[in-house]
Write a protein that holds these residues in place. Structure first.
Motif, short mmCIF file in Angstrom:
data_model
loop_
_atom_site.label_atom_id
_atom_site.label_comp_id
_atom_site.label_asym_id
_atom_site.label_seq_id
_atom_site.Cartn_x
_atom_site.Cartn_y
_atom_site.Cartn_z
N GLU A 1 -10.07 -31.85 -33.12
CA GLU A 1 -10.42 -33.32 -33.08
C GLU A 1 -11.79 -33.64 -33.22
OE1 GLU A 1 -8.74 -35.34 -29.21
OE2 GLU A 1 -8.46 -33.40 -28.58
N CYS B 1 -6.28 -35.95 -42.63
CA CYS B 1 -6.13 -36.46 -41.02
C CYS B 1 -4.64 -36.23 -40.74
CB CYS B 1 -6.71 -37.61 -40.71
SG CYS B 1 -6.22 -38.43 -39.09
N ALA C 1 -1.07 -37.10 -38.77
CA ALA C 1 -0.42 -37.69 -37.70
C ALA C 1 0.56 -36.71 -36.85
CB ALA C 1 0.30 -38.91 -38.44
N SER D 1 -4.83 -40.52 -36.47
CA SER D 1 -5.42 -39.66 -35.27
C SER D 1 -6.81 -39.30 -35.43
CB SER D 1 -4.24 -38.59 -34.91
OG SER D 1 -4.58 -37.30 -35.87
N ARG D 2 -7.04 -38.50 -34.18
CA ARG D 2 -8.34 -38.04 -34.35
C ARG D 2 -8.34 -36.56 -34.90
NH1 ARG D 2 -11.64 -39.32 -28.98
NH2 ARG D 2 -13.06 -38.00 -30.13
N TYR D 3 -7.15 -36.14 -35.37
CA TYR D 3 -7.04 -34.75 -35.66
C TYR D 3 -7.45 -34.37 -37.17
CZ TYR D 3 -4.89 -33.37 -31.18
OH TYR D 3 -4.54 -33.31 -29.90
#
Length: 253
Positions: A109, A120, A122, A148-150
């Motif tokens: 993250e 990144c 999803a 996402s933040r991943y």
């Protein structure tokens, strides 16, 4: 062709060869501890070196290794993305691969303002802590459109099916073939999972973090850490004293 010392030391492909010059001194002294420390890096594996030829991206580099990998699952470990070995990430990734098959990527993250620096993912829940199912990937998305933040880190355990996808993957961002583009195709079949990082990680592409990459492991290293850790503390204390003295002089003026 015989290898001379300077010629061998200068070649990246020989990085894991036996360093005969370094072994001579401890061998002559009977210093088996230091001799083993020099020999050990050459022991873990049978090393094959492959030249990529053209800078066509990481996906192309992975494809170049196809004939050495064959039809077995394999790992991609990027040396410029160091991760603390005391964490459980590698073993967790292998466990997820055994449980779900397919491919597994490491995720972290990050601040949304920095997600454009990474691939990144999803994601959706996979029913266990620290593990997600990857439903799509985007290479370095523009701010505001990241799914996402991943962020995808430089640790992958890949199904050999990725080779066939890479072969038909056209160059993407920057004119390069990226693994994220190929994994996007595999993710559509539900065969890609992500394991979220559980320990420290550094980015050697960032100047300040590159320094931390050296300092943190040095402080944690047995036989070196206790002695070395005193130095950064003393150095920082000196900086703080100097800064306090400078502020006092400015106030007096």
């Amino acid at each position: 062709m015989p290898r001379s010392g300077p010629q061998r030391r200068g070649g990246r492909g020989n990085h894991f060869d036996s360093a005969f010059e370094l072994q001579q001194a401890p061998a002559a002294k009977g210093d088996t501890v230091r001799l083993d420390a020099v020999r050990d890096p050459a022991r873990p594996a049978d090393i094959h070196r492959i030249r990529q030829g053209d800078p066509l991206g990481l996906g192309h580099a992975v494809l170049c290794a196809r004939h050495h990998v064959g039809d077995q699952p394999f790992a991609v470990l990027l040396g410029d993305d160091p991760i603390d070995p005391r964490g459980t990430l590698p073993s967790r990734m292998l466990q997820v691969r055994e449980r779900y098959a397919g491919s597994v990527v490491a995720l972290m993250e990050v601040d949304p303002a920095r997600i454009h620096l990474y691939g990144c993912a999803a994601v959706e829940p996979a029913g266990e802590d620290g593990v997600v199912r990857v439903t799509g990937l985007v290479e370095k998305p523009a701010p505001g459109i990241a799914p996402s933040r991943y962020a995808v880190l430089g640790r992958h355990v890949l199904n050999p099916a990725v080779f066939g996808v890479l072969e038909r993957t056209a160059p993407g961002r920057g004119g390069e073939i990226q693994p994220t583009d190929a994994l996007q195709d595999l993710a559509a079949d539900g065969t890609v999972h992500g394991v979220v990082l559980d320990g420290p990680r550094h980015d050697t592409g960032d100047k300040a973090d590159s320094v931390r990459t050296v300092v943190r492991p040095a402080c944690a290293r047995p036989g070196l850490g206790p002695e070395f850790a005193d130095w950064p503390r003393e150095f920082v204390a000196g900086l703080e004293e100097g800064a306090a003295g400078s502020r006092g002089r400015r106030r007096a003026a």
